[in-house]
Design an enzyme around this catalytic site. Structure first.
Site, PDB file in Angstrom:
ATOM      1  CD  GLU A 159     -11.076 -16.099  -8.346  1.00 48.43           C
ATOM      2  OE1 GLU A 159     -11.973 -15.562  -7.660  1.00 48.43           O
ATOM      3  OE2 GLU A 159     -10.434 -15.489  -9.225  1.00 48.43           O
TER       4      GLU A 159
ATOM      5  CG  HIS B 106      -0.777 -11.709 -10.872  1.00 50.34           C
ATOM      6  ND1 HIS B 106      -1.038 -10.602 -10.110  1.00 50.34           N
ATOM      7  CD2 HIS B 106      -1.908 -11.933 -11.585  1.00 50.34           C
ATOM      8  CE1 HIS B 106      -2.266 -10.165 -10.359  1.00 50.34           C
ATOM      9  NE2 HIS B 106      -2.819 -10.952 -11.242  1.00 50.34           N
TER      10      HIS B 106
END
Lengths: 321, 333
Positions: free
Chosen positions: A60, A129
């Site tokens: 990321e 999430h």
């Protein structure tokens, strides 16, 4: 008009912008074979090649950092982070680099990147999430923050985000991926950034919201009709810069404001809107947002976090009474 | 010196001039800091000048460079204007960022210098992105990323090395191993065989050189840049060196053994290059003059910066962003 999902509309937007400008490209995990988490990249690698729809390692920091470097070097990258929760691994690249390069370098640089990081509860994917951290980025100078709530807006706002010379944090809501809306395919004009949309008109209270919560707010407005309460619902669409004029004009007319968001209420962006309206207009204001707990997994626990129609209706009744 | 550079004393003299200019700049910046004219922090490049100069002598102006917190030398070597840099250190109008950035945020996009950086190893990830842009635009530029030995323990360094190699991007990582990260001896907090081994573990060629030997830097970088520019993929060069001063100007580096510093002074790059020039036709008078000219040039910039106008406060509100640009609260006064 064509009926398409929120995800399909975003795919159309990226396809149109990539066809329009060869400097537009996307990078992220699982964009080729998978076509993105919701199919929002379906077929684009086959159409534009693996140099423009780049499948990346699970890195990321580098997805975001590479987008910054590529933007500084003259291209317009779309960095797909899959979940806003995962984008937290790349906060330095977004906040310390993307948001500040133009400023720190005295205007020599522009950082035209889109940091695409879906937010919100999709159902059953729990604490890592499901978060809605939009306020983090609204708080960061240099960034634009966008939260589309309809298919048409997801097409039009993504196009604006890609064409924007500022770094844009683009927060699709995962709960909306499959929601169908009407899209005028012939109208390729972007939806302007920083302009709110009126979802329904009313005279007694202004309800401000965004992303998936806007649908809940609209249902609440429908329910309130039975009480003889007429609520105006405003979808901010862009959180920074937020359409202050639209909110002030509406709230000045209705005389009451309620801000509702899925994100945690404490320190949430609703606080900024409510306090600005209270300071400016001196009218009653209120906020509804998630309690300050991680998003839980099990259905009744997750439901306990959500701001549902009945809570909005109840809060509006108190305010209007 | 078996280098064919022996036939190019003028080229060496020009590199030497840049090294001396960097040294003068850094000495002056440190003095200005201690005198209270420069605020914040100043990370001096003293003792490492041969690396930046030897690297940048083998780059084109349109090649990109990303740097770190110790970026003055990289910037001057890449062609940034030392006058504008000094104005920036002083926070004055005419600085590279008109006073918005300061020492740690020097950039000059007109010569491909994409910025010093206050966050260790963030330049690594930005470099691979710049290289992706080069590929997408069909250019034959390359990207050079300067990182220190302390940076190799950050995740973005390892992510970026992997990424650069996976996509065979035109990136040259230069790790300036001055052996100390702020006040911590790097090898004490670094597992494994070190920097070159980390690059090699990704299948990336790595070369370790004496960074204080200008000729070795020049020769190695010339070869590696040619390989990268012709599609050979990324490489890493570990340039061994020694930071002759503290981490920043207000660090007296009391944590170091004086004998170690004394030994390092005997290997410092300016004296070594000077010795070569004396053996290859340059006179002592010429060298004295060259150094005096560099000092005089830099002192001129310092004097100019001392007297340069301060930026108007409203400038703090420009160049934040186009959409939702902030307004200056004093604009109506």
């Amino acid at each position: 008009m064509t009926a398409m999902t929120y995800a399909e509309a975003a795919r159309l937007a990226l396809q149109e912008e990539m066809a329009r400008d060869p400097k537009v490209w996307a990078l992220g995990e699982d964009l080729g074979y998978e076509g993105g988490m919701a199919g929002q990249y379906d077929g684009l690698q086959a159409e534009f090649g693996s140099d423009r729809i780049v499948d990346t390692p699970i890195s990321e920091s580098t997805i975001m950092g590479a987008a910054v470097g590529a933007a500084l070097a003259g291209t317009r990258p779309v960095a797909e982070m899959r979940f806003s929760d995962f984008a937290m691994c790349a906060v330095s690249e977004l906040v310390n680099q993307a948001a500040k390069a133009r400023y720190m370098f005295g205007g020599q640089a522009r950082v035209p990147l889109v940091a695409r990081m879906p937010i919100g509860i999709r159902g059953g994917i729990a604490a890592q999430h499901s978060q809605s951290p939009e306020a983090w980025y609204v708080h960061t100078p240099g960034l634009v923050v966008v939260t589309p709530s309809t298919a048409a807006d997801n097409r039009g706002l993504l196009k604006s985000a890609i064409r924007c010379d500022d770094p844009v944090v683009y927060m699709e809501h995962k709960g909306l991926w499959g929601v169908v809306g009407e899209v005028d395919e012939d109208d390729e004009e972007p939806v302007p950034l920083g302009v709110a949309a009126k979802v329904c008109s009313g005279d007694d209270i202004t309800i401000v919201s965004w992303a998936a919560q806007i649908g809940v707010a609209a249902l609440a407005a429908d329910a309130l009709v039975e009480d003889g309460i007429s609520a105006e619902v405003i979808d901010l669409r862009t959180l920074y810069p937020w359409d202050r004029d639209a909110v002030m004009n509406s709230a000045a007319r209705t005389g009451r404001l309620l801000v509702v968001h899925e994100a945690v209420r404490i320190g949430g962006f609703g606080g900024e809107i409510a306090s600005d309206v209270a300071e400016t207009l001196g009218i009653p204001v209120a906020r509804l947002g998630g309690e300050r707990i991680p998003i839980p997994f099990s259905v009744p626990l997750e439901d306990a976090y959500k701001i549902k129609v009945d809570r909005i209706v109840a809060r509006v009744r108190e305010l209007v009474a | 010196m078996s280098s064919n550079l022996a036939n190019e004393p003028a080229r060496v003299a020009e590199m030497f001039r840049k090294m001396v200019l960097i040294r003068s700049f850094e000495e002056a910046a440190g003095e200005a800091f201690h005198a209270g004219h420069v605020r914040g922090s100043v990370h001096q490049y003293i003792g490492q000048e041969s690396i930046a100069v030897g690297v940048c002598a083998n780059l084109r102006e349109d090649d990109y460079l990303t740097s770190n917190h110790r970026g003055h030398g990289h910037s001057i070597a890449k062609g940034a204007d030392p006058r504008a840099m000094m104005l920036e250190l002083f926070g004055r109008v005419g600085g590279t960022s008109d006073g918005k950035g300061g020492s740690m945020h020097i950039a000059d996009f007109s010569v491909g210098m994409l910025g010093a950086n206050g966050v260790i190893a963030d330049g690594c990830t930005m470099s691979v992105g710049a290289a992706q842009a080069i590929r997408l635009l069909g250019d034959d530029k390359i990207v050079v990323n300067f990182i220190g030995d302390g940076g190799i323990n950050r995740g973005p360094f390892m992510e970026a090395l992997n990424w650069a190699k996976v996509y065979e991007l035109p990136v040259l990582f230069i790790c300036e191993n001055n052996q100390i990260a702020a006040t911590t001896t790097t090898h004490l907090v670094t597992a494994g065989e070190g920097i070159a081994a980390r690059a090699e573990s990704f299948g990336m060629p790595a070369t370790t050189i004496d960074g204080n030997d200008l000729f070795e830097v020049d020769r190695t970088v010339a070869r590696v840049v040619a390989e990268i520019r012709t599609g050979g993929g990324p490489q890493l060069i570990q340039a061994m060196t020694y930071r002759l001063r503290g981490h920043f100007a207000h660090d007296e580096a009391g944590y170091r053994d004086l004998a170690e510093v004394e030994a390092a002074l005997g290997r410092e790059p300016i004296a070594r290059t000077e010795a070569w020039l004396l053996e290859n036709g340059m006179t002592a008078d010429e060298i004295t003059t060259l150094k005096a000219e560099a000092d005089s040039e830099i002192i001129g910039y310092v004097e100019e910066a001392m007297n340069a106008p301060w930026p108007d406060g409203k400038l703090a509100f420009s160049d934040v962003q186009d959409v939702g640009a902030p307004s200056y609260p004093g604009a109506d006064q």
